[in-house]
Scaffold this motif. Structure first.
Motif, PDB file in Angstrom:
ATOM      1  N   MET A  59      84.466  83.965  54.049  1.00  0.00           N
ATOM      2  CA  MET A  59      85.220  84.187  55.281  1.00  0.00           C
ATOM      3  C   MET A  59      85.142  85.672  55.607  1.00  0.00           C
ATOM      4  N   ILE A  60      84.549  86.001  56.768  1.00  0.00           N
ATOM      5  CA  ILE A  60      84.379  87.417  57.103  1.00  0.00           C
ATOM      6  C   ILE A  60      85.105  87.801  58.389  1.00  0.00           C
ATOM      7  N   GLY A  61      85.769  86.836  59.028  1.00  0.00           N
ATOM      8  CA  GLY A  61      86.468  87.119  60.283  1.00  0.00           C
ATOM      9  C   GLY A  61      87.956  87.326  60.059  1.00  0.00           C
ATOM     10  N   ALA A  65      69.940  85.723  68.293  1.00  0.00           N
ATOM     11  CA  ALA A  65      71.161  86.110  69.004  1.00  0.00           C
ATOM     12  C   ALA A  65      72.142  84.946  69.058  1.00  0.00           C
ATOM     13  N   ARG A  66      73.428  85.295  69.034  1.00  0.00           N
ATOM     14  CA  ARG A  66      74.461  84.269  69.165  1.00  0.00           C
ATOM     15  C   ARG A  66      74.698  83.948  70.636  1.00  0.00           C
ATOM     16  N   ASP A  67      74.903  82.666  70.923  1.00  0.00           N
ATOM     17  CA  ASP A  67      75.195  82.243  72.287  1.00  0.00           C
ATOM     18  C   ASP A  67      76.605  81.673  72.294  1.00  0.00           C
ATOM     19  N   LEU A  91      86.010  96.107  48.500  1.00  0.00           N
ATOM     20  CA  LEU A  91      86.418  96.550  49.834  1.00  0.00           C
ATOM     21  C   LEU A  91      85.375  96.139  50.861  1.00  0.00           C
ATOM     22  N   MET A  92      85.831  96.009  52.100  1.00  0.00           N
ATOM     23  CA  MET A  92      84.939  95.644  53.195  1.00  0.00           C
ATOM     24  C   MET A  92      85.228  96.560  54.373  1.00  0.00           C
ATOM     25  N   CYS A  93      84.195  96.909  55.145  1.00  0.00           N
ATOM     26  CA  CYS A  93      84.457  97.655  56.380  1.00  0.00           C
ATOM     27  C   CYS A  93      83.506  97.237  57.493  1.00  0.00           C
ATOM     28  N   ILE A  94      83.956  97.464  58.715  1.00  0.00           N
ATOM     29  CA  ILE A  94      83.142  97.333  59.926  1.00  0.00           C
ATOM     30  C   ILE A  94      83.215  98.695  60.614  1.00  0.00           C
ATOM     31  N   PRO A  95      82.171  99.508  60.539  1.00  0.00           N
ATOM     32  CA  PRO A  95      82.238 100.851  61.124  1.00  0.00           C
ATOM     33  C   PRO A  95      82.436 100.795  62.637  1.00  0.00           C
ATOM     34  N   ALA A 118      74.465  85.168  54.858  1.00  0.00           N
ATOM     35  CA  ALA A 118      73.881  84.795  56.151  1.00  0.00           C
ATOM     36  C   ALA A 118      75.016  84.360  57.069  1.00  0.00           C
ATOM     37  N   VAL A 119      75.271  85.165  58.097  1.00  0.00           N
ATOM     38  CA  VAL A 119      76.435  84.923  58.960  1.00  0.00           C
ATOM     39  C   VAL A 119      76.073  83.910  60.037  1.00  0.00           C
ATOM     40  N   SER A 120      76.611  82.715  59.877  1.00  0.00           N
ATOM     41  CA  SER A 120      76.180  81.582  60.710  1.00  0.00           C
ATOM     42  C   SER A 120      77.153  81.229  61.818  1.00  0.00           C
ATOM     43  N   LYS A 121      78.156  82.083  62.047  1.00  0.00           N
ATOM     44  CA  LYS A 121      79.131  81.774  63.106  1.00  0.00           C
ATOM     45  C   LYS A 121      78.429  81.482  64.427  1.00  0.00           C
ATOM     46  N   VAL A 122      78.897  80.447  65.106  1.00  0.00           N
ATOM     47  CA  VAL A 122      78.458  80.074  66.453  1.00  0.00           C
ATOM     48  C   VAL A 122      76.982  79.665  66.551  1.00  0.00           C
ATOM     49  N   GLY A 136      77.516  96.516  55.910  1.00  0.00           N
ATOM     50  CA  GLY A 136      76.166  96.438  56.434  1.00  0.00           C
ATOM     51  C   GLY A 136      75.950  95.122  57.149  1.00  0.00           C
ATOM     52  N   MET A 137      75.418  95.220  58.391  1.00  0.00           N
ATOM     53  CA  MET A 137      75.130  94.048  59.212  1.00  0.00           C
ATOM     54  C   MET A 137      73.675  94.134  59.677  1.00  0.00           C
ATOM     55  N   SER A 138      73.304  93.331  60.673  1.00  0.00           N
ATOM     56  CA  SER A 138      71.895  93.289  61.069  1.00  0.00           C
ATOM     57  C   SER A 138      71.325  94.679  61.360  1.00  0.00           C
ATOM     58  N   ALA A 139      72.119  95.510  62.039  1.00  0.00           N
ATOM     59  CA  ALA A 139      71.586  96.786  62.526  1.00  0.00           C
ATOM     60  C   ALA A 139      71.535  97.874  61.462  1.00  0.00           C
ATOM     61  N   ILE A 166      75.862  92.268  51.825  1.00  0.00           N
ATOM     62  CA  ILE A 166      75.608  92.591  53.218  1.00  0.00           C
ATOM     63  C   ILE A 166      75.814  91.320  54.047  1.00  0.00           C
ATOM     64  N   ARG A 167      76.274  91.512  55.275  1.00  0.00           N
ATOM     65  CA  ARG A 167      76.614  90.378  56.146  1.00  0.00           C
ATOM     66  C   ARG A 167      75.674  90.393  57.350  1.00  0.00           C
ATOM     67  N   VAL A 168      74.661  89.552  57.316  1.00  0.00           N
ATOM     68  CA  VAL A 168      73.601  89.622  58.328  1.00  0.00           C
ATOM     69  C   VAL A 168      73.548  88.306  59.104  1.00  0.00           C
ATOM     70  N   GLY A 169      73.758  88.416  60.415  1.00  0.00           N
ATOM     71  CA  GLY A 169      73.752  87.226  61.263  1.00  0.00           C
ATOM     72  C   GLY A 169      72.538  87.164  62.162  1.00  0.00           C
ATOM     73  N   SER A 170      72.578  87.908  63.266  1.00  0.00           N
ATOM     74  CA  SER A 170      71.556  87.744  64.301  1.00  0.00           C
ATOM     75  C   SER A 170      70.141  88.056  63.820  1.00  0.00           C
ATOM     76  N   ALA A 171      69.986  88.950  62.871  1.00  0.00           N
ATOM     77  CA  ALA A 171      68.633  89.257  62.390  1.00  0.00           C
ATOM     78  C   ALA A 171      68.014  88.069  61.651  1.00  0.00           C
ATOM     79  N   GLU A 218      81.252  82.916  57.642  1.00  0.00           N
ATOM     80  CA  GLU A 218      81.824  82.368  58.878  1.00  0.00           C
ATOM     81  C   GLU A 218      83.000  83.233  59.306  1.00  0.00           C
ATOM     82  N   ASN A 219      83.300  83.222  60.611  1.00  0.00           N
ATOM     83  CA  ASN A 219      84.387  84.027  61.160  1.00  0.00           C
ATOM     84  C   ASN A 219      85.621  83.239  61.537  1.00  0.00           C
ATOM     85  N   TYR A 220      85.455  81.933  61.713  1.00  0.00           N
ATOM     86  CA  TYR A 220      86.561  81.135  62.233  1.00  0.00           C
ATOM     87  C   TYR A 220      86.804  79.953  61.306  1.00  0.00           C
TER      88      TYR A 220
HETATM   89  C1  LIG Z   1      79.369  88.597  63.162  1.00  0.00           C
HETATM   90  C2  LIG Z   1      79.606  89.487  62.012  1.00  0.00           C
HETATM   91  C3  LIG Z   1      78.542  89.963  61.206  1.00  0.00           C
HETATM   92  C4  LIG Z   1      77.092  89.705  61.521  1.00  0.00           C
HETATM   93  O1  LIG Z   1      76.700  90.494  62.589  1.00  0.00           O
HETATM   94  P1  LIG Z   1      75.150  90.660  63.004  1.00  0.00           P
HETATM   95  O2  LIG Z   1      75.139  91.907  63.774  1.00  0.00           O
HETATM   96  O3  LIG Z   1      74.794  89.457  63.771  1.00  0.00           O
HETATM   97  O4  LIG Z   1      74.383  90.779  61.739  1.00  0.00           O
HETATM   98  C5  LIG Z   1      78.869  90.732  60.106  1.00  0.00           C
HETATM   99  N1  LIG Z   1      80.133  91.030  59.785  1.00  0.00           N
HETATM  100  C6  LIG Z   1      81.180  90.610  60.530  1.00  0.00           C
HETATM  101  C7  LIG Z   1      82.550  90.971  60.132  1.00  0.00           C
HETATM  102  C8  LIG Z   1      80.944  89.839  61.666  1.00  0.00           C
HETATM  103  O5  LIG Z   1      81.988  89.430  62.418  1.00  0.00           O
END
Ligand SMILES: *Cc1c(COP(=O)(O)O)cnc(C)c1O
Length: 220
Positions: free
Chosen positions: A75-77, A213-215, A156-160, A28-32, A188-191, A204-209, A51-53
């Protein structure tokens, strides 16, 4: 969305791809996010957060850790080398190992602190010039260098790329991991987490879902 909805969708995606239920770990990605939202998810029994930071995580998690000793923090950032030591002290896993200068700092910190987070190598599957990550062609050599330092990454990790379909990138990451004998896939993220599960994601790394939304407006 809620945590329950995400769990249901995960279970359906696991079933649809013939994977056993519970085989995918939800970070559960709780950044911000405001504390109240994070506490609500903690109250619902969830214990794995991303967390990212480093600085933000240092500010909010040590207190909650005392209340919830079974917490796992990922740590995902992007990780600055000068924060490697703090990151080793704070996180159970680091998903963004992407260069040798950082690997050397992590190896030193792991040795000094006698504790090692699980490590994931970030791969730049889209060959994007501005994006962090090891290029697919350079992965084998990078892993050899890590082994020489005594580091054994778990996966391994990726952000497409934002402008492309994610699924081919998930598939490429799985192939790369298989070729290197690595078992863990952070993708894999929220989308797109269902597609990631179909392609073999273990994390899987899911935040906003989950949190909404992050503010960023009230953060420095
Ligand atoms: C913020 C973040 C996420 C979560 O993104 P959402 O679209 O909110 O699910 C996942 N992975 C990384 C690396 C991120 O920075």
């Amino acid at each position: 969305m809620s945590l329950d909805d995400i769990r249901t969708r995960m279970a359906n995606a696991e079933k649809a791809s013939g994977r056993s239920e519970g085989s995918v770990e939800l970070i559960a990605v709780s950044k911000v996010q405001p504390d109240a939202r994070v506490l609500s998810v903690l109250d619902q029994g969830h214990r794995i957060f991303g967390e990212n930071y480093v600085q933000e995580a240092q500010g909010k998690w040590p207190g909650w850790r005392e209340r919830y000793p079974d917490l796992k923090l990922h740590m995902i950032g992007p990780l600055q080398s000068n924060k490697a030591k703090a990151a080793v002290g704070l996180f159970d896993a680091i998903h963004t190992l992407d260069r040798m200068s950082l690997a050397r700092k992590l190896a030193t910190a792991i040795e000094a602190q006698g504790t090692a987070p699980d490590l994931f190598v970030q791969v730049n599957t889209g060959d994007e010039p501005q994006k962090a990550g090891i290029l697919p062609d350079e992965l084998a050599g990078f892993l050899e260098q890590l082994h020489a330092l005594g580091l054994q990454p778990k996966g391994l990790m990726c952000i497409p790329p934002e402008s492309e379909e994610a699924r081919p990138h998930f598939r490429l990451l799985r192939k790369l991991a298989e070729a290197e004998g690595l078992t863990q896939l952070s993708m894999g993220m929220s989308a797109d987490f269902e597609e990631a599960i179909a392609e073999g994601a273990t994390h899987i790394r899911v935040g906003s879902a989950i949190f909404g939304a992050r503010d960023y407006s009230d953060k420095g």
